[in-house]
Design a protein around this motif. Sequence first.
Motif, PDB file in Angstrom:
ATOM      1  N   GLN A  41       0.851  -1.202   0.000  1.00  0.00           N
ATOM      2  CA  GLN A  41       0.000   0.000   0.000  1.00  0.00           C
ATOM      3  C   GLN A  41       0.878   1.240   0.000  1.00  0.00           C
ATOM      4  N   ASP A  42       1.885   1.222  -0.870  1.00  0.00           N
ATOM      5  CA  ASP A  42       2.880   2.296  -0.916  1.00  0.00           C
ATOM      6  C   ASP A  42       2.439   3.353  -1.925  1.00  0.00           C
ATOM      7  N   VAL A  43       1.970   4.472  -1.424  1.00  0.00           N
ATOM      8  CA  VAL A  43       1.422   5.520  -2.285  1.00  0.00           C
ATOM      9  C   VAL A  43       2.507   6.148  -3.164  1.00  0.00           C
ATOM     10  N   GLU A  44       3.677   6.325  -2.577  1.00  0.00           N
ATOM     11  CA  GLU A  44       4.731   6.986  -3.358  1.00  0.00           C
ATOM     12  C   GLU A  44       5.181   6.123  -4.526  1.00  0.00           C
ATOM     13  N   LEU A  45       5.303   4.824  -4.275  1.00  0.00           N
ATOM     14  CA  LEU A  45       5.697   3.902  -5.362  1.00  0.00           C
ATOM     15  C   LEU A  45       4.646   3.951  -6.460  1.00  0.00           C
ATOM     16  N   ALA A  46       3.377   3.973  -6.024  1.00  0.00           N
ATOM     17  CA  ALA A  46       2.288   4.037  -7.002  1.00  0.00           C
ATOM     18  C   ALA A  46       2.406   5.280  -7.871  1.00  0.00           C
ATOM     19  N   LEU A  47       2.730   6.382  -7.243  1.00  0.00           N
ATOM     20  CA  LEU A  47       2.878   7.648  -7.972  1.00  0.00           C
ATOM     21  C   LEU A  47       3.991   7.547  -9.009  1.00  0.00           C
ATOM     22  N   MET A  48       5.111   6.912  -8.583  1.00  0.00           N
ATOM     23  CA  MET A  48       6.244   6.735  -9.488  1.00  0.00           C
ATOM     24  C   MET A  48       5.836   5.933 -10.713  1.00  0.00           C
ATOM     25  N   VAL A  49       5.052   4.888 -10.491  1.00  0.00           N
ATOM     26  CA  VAL A  49       4.600   4.061 -11.609  1.00  0.00           C
ATOM     27  C   VAL A  49       3.820   4.893 -12.611  1.00  0.00           C
ATOM     28  N   VAL A  50       2.926   5.728 -12.058  1.00  0.00           N
ATOM     29  CA  VAL A  50       2.110   6.568 -12.955  1.00  0.00           C
ATOM     30  C   VAL A  50       2.992   7.489 -13.784  1.00  0.00           C
ATOM     31  N   GLN A  51       3.976   8.091 -13.116  1.00  0.00           N
ATOM     32  CA  GLN A  51       4.828   9.022 -13.862  1.00  0.00           C
ATOM     33  C   GLN A  51       5.704   8.295 -14.869  1.00  0.00           C
ATOM     34  N   ASP A  52       6.199   7.118 -14.466  1.00  0.00           N
ATOM     35  CA  ASP A  52       7.105   6.393 -15.370  1.00  0.00           C
ATOM     36  C   ASP A  52       6.420   5.871 -16.620  1.00  0.00           C
ATOM     37  N   ASP A  53       5.089   5.894 -16.636  1.00  0.00           N
ATOM     38  CA  ASP A  53       4.398   5.437 -17.836  1.00  0.00           C
ATOM     39  C   ASP A  53       4.790   6.278 -19.047  1.00  0.00           C
ATOM     40  N   ASP A  54       5.230   7.505 -18.767  1.00  0.00           N
ATOM     41  CA  ASP A  54       5.693   8.349 -19.875  1.00  0.00           C
ATOM     42  C   ASP A  54       6.796   7.669 -20.665  1.00  0.00           C
ATOM     43  N   ARG A  55       7.633   6.929 -19.933  1.00  0.00           N
ATOM     44  CA  ARG A  55       8.738   6.260 -20.623  1.00  0.00           C
ATOM     45  C   ARG A  55       8.211   5.194 -21.574  1.00  0.00           C
ATOM     46  N   ILE A  56       7.197   4.483 -21.089  1.00  0.00           N
ATOM     47  CA  ILE A  56       6.634   3.452 -21.971  1.00  0.00           C
ATOM     48  C   ILE A  56       5.957   4.092 -23.179  1.00  0.00           C
ATOM     49  N   ASP A  57       5.234   5.179 -22.952  1.00  0.00           N
ATOM     50  CA  ASP A  57       4.623   5.878 -24.091  1.00  0.00           C
ATOM     51  C   ASP A  57       5.685   6.374 -25.065  1.00  0.00           C
ATOM     52  N   GLY A  58       6.770   6.854 -24.483  1.00  0.00           N
ATOM     53  CA  GLY A  58       7.864   7.330 -25.345  1.00  0.00           C
ATOM     54  C   GLY A  58       8.429   6.205 -26.193  1.00  0.00           C
ATOM     55  N   ARG A  59       8.584   5.058 -25.570  1.00  0.00           N
ATOM     56  CA  ARG A  59       9.081   3.895 -26.311  1.00  0.00           C
ATOM     57  C   ARG A  59       8.122   3.545 -27.453  1.00  0.00           C
ATOM     58  N   TYR A  60       6.846   3.629 -27.161  1.00  0.00           N
ATOM     59  CA  TYR A  60       5.837   3.357 -28.204  1.00  0.00           C
ATOM     60  C   TYR A  60       6.037   4.289 -29.382  1.00  0.00           C
ATOM     61  N   LEU A  61       6.149   5.589 -29.094  1.00  0.00           N
ATOM     62  CA  LEU A  61       6.307   6.561 -30.186  1.00  0.00           C
ATOM     63  C   LEU A  61       7.574   6.313 -30.988  1.00  0.00           C
ATOM     64  N   GLU A  62       8.655   5.982 -30.247  1.00  0.00           N
ATOM     65  CA  GLU A  62       9.923   5.724 -30.935  1.00  0.00           C
ATOM     66  C   GLU A  62       9.801   4.585 -31.934  1.00  0.00           C
ATOM     67  N   VAL A  63       9.280   3.471 -31.445  1.00  0.00           N
ATOM     68  CA  VAL A  63       9.189   2.295 -32.312  1.00  0.00           C
ATOM     69  C   VAL A  63       8.225   2.570 -33.472  1.00  0.00           C
ATOM     70  N   HIS A  64       7.105   3.222 -33.148  1.00  0.00           N
ATOM     71  CA  HIS A  64       6.111   3.530 -34.174  1.00  0.00           C
ATOM     72  C   HIS A  64       6.738   4.352 -35.298  1.00  0.00           C
ATOM     73  N   GLN A  65       7.462   5.400 -34.906  1.00  0.00           N
ATOM     74  CA  GLN A  65       8.103   6.258 -35.890  1.00  0.00           C
ATOM     75  C   GLN A  65       9.155   5.488 -36.681  1.00  0.00           C
ATOM     76  N   GLY A  66       9.902   4.654 -35.956  1.00  0.00           N
ATOM     77  CA  GLY A  66      10.929   3.867 -36.631  1.00  0.00           C
ATOM     78  C   GLY A  66      10.325   2.960 -37.692  1.00  0.00           C
ATOM     79  N   ILE A  67       9.161   2.390 -37.376  1.00  0.00           N
ATOM     80  CA  ILE A  67       8.503   1.503 -38.333  1.00  0.00           C
ATOM     81  C   ILE A  67       8.003   2.277 -39.540  1.00  0.00           C
ATOM     82  N   LEU A  68       7.402   3.444 -39.293  1.00  0.00           N
ATOM     83  CA  LEU A  68       6.939   4.255 -40.426  1.00  0.00           C
ATOM     84  C   LEU A  68       8.098   4.586 -41.362  1.00  0.00           C
ATOM     85  N   SER A  69       9.212   4.978 -40.742  1.00  0.00           N
ATOM     86  CA  SER A  69      10.375   5.347 -41.540  1.00  0.00           C
ATOM     87  C   SER A  69      10.877   4.163 -42.360  1.00  0.00           C
ATOM     88  N   LEU A  70      10.929   3.007 -41.705  1.00  0.00           N
ATOM     89  CA  LEU A  70      11.404   1.807 -42.397  1.00  0.00           C
ATOM     90  C   LEU A  70      10.485   1.453 -43.561  1.00  0.00           C
TER      91      LEU A  70
END
Lengths: 230, 289, 293
Positions: A41-70
């Motif tokens: 029940q760690d609220v701070e860890l939960a908050l970190m997870v929410v913020q770190d989702d940006d990294r996963i979204d960023g990875r999505y955009l990177e790969v998506h763009q890479g595929i379009l380019s390819l």
Amino acid sequence: MPETTRHAFQEELTELESQALAGLDMVVTTLERTMEALQQQDVELALMVVQDDDRIDGRYLEVHQGILSLLARQAPVATDLRLVAALLDVIKHVERMGDQCVNIAKTIPLTGHEPPVVPELLGTLLEMGRHVAAMIEQAKRAFCTRNVELAEDLVSRDDAVNRMHREAFRIALEAGEDVDTREWAMMMLGVGRALERMGDNAVDIGEQTAFIVTGLFREFTDASRPAPVS
Amino acid sequence: MNPQEAKEMTSEPPATTRGRFGREQGAATATPVAGPQQAGHRVTVGELNAYYGEQHAIKDLSIDFEPNRVTALIGPSGCGKSTLVRCINRMHEEIPGAYATGKVMVDDTDVYDSRVDVVAVRRAVGMVFQKPNPFPTMSIYDNVAAGLRLRGAKGSHLKERVEASLRGAGLWDEVKDRLAKAGIGLSGGQQQRLCIARTLAAEPEVILMDEPCSALDPIATLKIEELIDELKTKYTIVIVTHNMQQAARVADTTAFMLSGELVEHADTEKMFTNPDDDRTEQYVTGKFG
Amino acid sequence: MSAVPATTAFAPISGARRRKDQFMRGLLAAGTIVALIPLVLVIYYLLKRGLGAISWHFLSSDPTGNFLGDPGGIKSAIFGTIEMVALASVIAIPVGVGVALYLTEYGKDSRFASAVRYFVDVMTGVPSIVFGLFIYITLILSGNVGTFAGWKGSIALALLMLPIVTRSAEVVLLLVPDHLREAALALGAPRWRVVSRVVLPTALPGLVTGSLLAIARAAGETAPLLFTAAIVNGTTFNLGDRMNSLPLQIFTDVGQAQDRLVARAWGAALTLVMLILLLTLIARFVSRRSRLT
């Protein structure tokens, strides 16, 4: 003269695949953290997870763009084309699974400071989480090695996850002492659903593995489709 | 079909404009603007072997070209795809020392049958070459009319046929005001369409194209690809191409050849998304070739 | 020189190379001049000695054969040359082009075609007097067909022209790109139509040029006519008669003691050169319209 022609293209394709699969690693890490946050029940860890989702979204955009380019520059065909199509699908699932973790993480602060905990329910959910994490890793291995059997095995593992989900549902129904507990149980059901969805996503990734290898797209039997009565 | 039927077919003069491969007597048909046949014509190659002297260029090759479809032939240099199309209209044997054995059926006539007149075969099976080759001494009009005059046609109906052919090749609007100008004064893409018009004027049943766009710029190429798409409603088309994207865009079915053999022949979509043979896979993804 | 950067990307041209270049240029120019000198001299002499003799009378009257008095002009020689060369062309050009067509379109690399080519090459080297002798022996000495005549001279000239026409025609026909023949064949044309409708029209300017040059060559030949056409004074349009010609007229006149006859020879020589020049100019004009060369 390089041994294979289209050296640069092959390298680029391999790189895109690693990036997409690394996204799966990121999801596993995020899931483990989310489960930890849930357990403690760690609220701070939960908050970190929410913020770190940006990294996963960023990875999505990177790969998506890479595929379009390819696609634009290299016009891949046959197996290469199927791989590229599969990667688009995989990275979409990565992004979704990231969002599911965020949904789970968001339930934690909501449950108040010291929420009532039904140990059985929590335990089941944590078990589900471990299962799903293992499934995602298996999906990644199957994709990497293009192992269709390993991918198909995900279906039975998903069955286990679905069983646990139904179990959690049953427990939650009976957890009816007071309003707070019931409220908490309802929220936990949301968690269960998110985990169940993640399991389905992992199976979908397995289907993509089969698609690359066979060239045919086939839905594995899963929760959305009842297994045929033999 | 039995030899008796074949003999009858080749000895009778053609009753309709749909001339068969018998020895034609005198000038060709005098009927007015008879459009090309709407029914499709199938080409079936059976156990074809082609040689350049000692060199065995095509080995026991059998393939079917569906009527009113575009089939692309792809493969690395020297695999025999140009040789194959040249065997279909018997241009292969014009090379000294070159010959072929086997069957090539256009509908139900074997073009290699000894009773068949090779000139008649070439009238039914037209060919467009890699480098546009309009006749330099002739005007645009004469170039298209050559498709008819070279087979002995005379008469006043030439004008309509020329216009119909130029329209068929998508060139009429661009040249209608300068039909008397020299054919070689056109741009590369226009010259190639002029050659196509010339081929159409001869009213073929099948059109063979040997890398028709190799010498052209991308826009001219796309215009010709669109033209091919329209032409297939009336003709059966076989196109040899080095450019796999072109094969992917233009062809209904694609055949991959390697070292004189047919490796795989399938719907274009399948060839480029999920080919059966590993060698095809290797070639289309560019791992060799 | 501070304006020049210290390190230039390209080394300047060296003095030694410049000198060598100048030397070679000078050498080539000198060679060209040396080669041109005889040509200039010939033209100069022709004009100097011959121009004076040319007049309307000169061109319009026959040689009289008189030793004294008016020697006459060269009318019969001019007509004779024109007539004999015309007949020779009518024989040699179609046959020559025909042989060339056979070699390029039908024979190609066959053994027989190679043999024909070899013989044609040999014939280009045969001295022109041999042709004259051949006709003399077969058509004159044999007695069957009479004595000296214009047409026999024509045949001798035709034999001379034939290999020249064939050789140049073959070269021109080979220049017609193969893909044009292919295009015509692929349209379903029988080979003879490919030749008549595509190959010949395309090669035509070159064929005309080659023929004109062969005609020009024949017009100037003396030796074949020595034993076949003879020297007469009168103009005749009957090729069956003995006939005069410019080369023979020059040949006869030059050796005479009379100055006026010698002058006539020079005039005739100038006329002959003018005639050939005219033919060559026409040939050049035609060739410029060709799309092959």
